[in-house]
Scaffold this motif. Structure first.
Motif, PDB file in Angstrom:
ATOM      1  N   MET A   1      -1.003  54.259  65.792  1.00 55.62           N
ATOM      2  CA  MET A   1      -0.614  52.995  66.376  1.00 55.62           C
ATOM      3  C   MET A   1       0.592  52.419  65.638  1.00 55.62           C
ATOM      4  N   PHE A   2       1.368  51.580  66.349  1.00 58.82           N
ATOM      5  CA  PHE A   2       2.599  51.051  65.797  1.00 58.82           C
ATOM      6  C   PHE A   2       2.615  49.530  65.904  1.00 58.82           C
ATOM      7  N   LYS A   9       5.027  52.274  61.653  1.00 56.88           N
ATOM      8  CA  LYS A   9       3.766  52.995  61.861  1.00 56.88           C
ATOM      9  C   LYS A   9       2.667  52.336  61.040  1.00 56.88           C
ATOM     10  N   LEU A  10       1.498  52.157  61.667  1.00 54.30           N
ATOM     11  CA  LEU A  10       0.417  51.433  61.020  1.00 54.30           C
ATOM     12  C   LEU A  10      -0.775  52.330  60.773  1.00 54.30           C
ATOM     13  N   ASP A  11      -1.491  52.012  59.722  1.00 58.42           N
ATOM     14  CA  ASP A  11      -2.774  52.644  59.470  1.00 58.42           C
ATOM     15  C   ASP A  11      -3.770  52.101  60.497  1.00 58.42           C
ATOM     16  N   SER A  14      -5.676  49.059  59.380  1.00 54.90           N
ATOM     17  CA  SER A  14      -4.990  47.871  58.885  1.00 54.90           C
ATOM     18  C   SER A  14      -5.007  46.773  59.937  1.00 54.90           C
ATOM     19  N   ARG A  15      -5.078  45.542  59.455  1.00 61.01           N
ATOM     20  CA  ARG A  15      -5.112  44.398  60.361  1.00 61.01           C
ATOM     21  C   ARG A  15      -3.776  43.666  60.381  1.00 61.01           C
ATOM     22  N   THR A  22       3.015  41.031  60.647  1.00 61.35           N
ATOM     23  CA  THR A  22       2.439  40.644  61.930  1.00 61.35           C
ATOM     24  C   THR A  22       0.990  41.118  62.014  1.00 61.35           C
ATOM     25  N   SER A  23       0.126  40.254  62.500  1.00 57.31           N
ATOM     26  CA  SER A  23      -1.266  40.663  62.646  1.00 57.31           C
ATOM     27  C   SER A  23      -1.396  41.670  63.774  1.00 57.31           C
ATOM     28  N   VAL A  24      -2.219  42.664  63.543  1.00 59.81           N
ATOM     29  CA  VAL A  24      -2.394  43.747  64.505  1.00 59.81           C
ATOM     30  C   VAL A  24      -3.543  43.396  65.433  1.00 59.81           C
ATOM     31  N   PRO A  25      -3.300  43.361  66.748  1.00 55.10           N
ATOM     32  CA  PRO A  25      -4.403  43.075  67.663  1.00 55.10           C
ATOM     33  C   PRO A  25      -5.400  44.220  67.684  1.00 55.10           C
TER      34      PRO A  25
END
Ligand SMILES: [Zn+2]
Length: 105
Positions: A1-2, A9-11, A14-15, A22-25
């Motif tokens: 996910m990005f 690129k996000l883990d 991760s939130r 930026t908070s990840v929905p």
């Protein structure tokens, strides 16, 4: 996910985006988890102090029993609405059925 903001690129766990913050929905937010449960809401016969309403909610949603009791006590003392809600829950939530020993003849 990005990240939807910067494309980093996000883990998956991760939130927040480590690059821009930026908070990840998430599909399952903690608030949703707070009220996800299986099984039926009943007032257990063990561990109760008054009518088992606090124990019922604590067991049903996996909350800390002490925290539930403190919040309930505060609501009752501070607002008075808590007392009505407690009595309503007392009436509405069924008592846990008695577990009787099965007869073997
Ligand atoms: Zn970002």
């Amino acid at each position: 996910m990005f990240c939807t903001h910067c494309g980093n690129k996000l883990d998956p766990s991760s939130r927040f985006c480590p690059a821009c913050g930026t908070s990840v929905p998430l599909a399952a937010t903690p608030f949703v988890d707070l009220f996800s449960s299986t099984g039926k809401l009943v007032r257990p016969r063990l561990n109760r102090m008054v009518a088992g309403v606090c124990v019922a909610f604590a067991q049903q949603y996996g909350w800390d029993l002490t925290v539930v009791r403190i919040v309930t006590a505060l609501l009752i003392v501070l607002t008075g609405v808590g007392a009505l809600a407690y009595i309503a829950a007392w009436v509405i939530i069924p008592e846990e059925p008695l577990v009787l020993p099965t007869k073997s003849i």
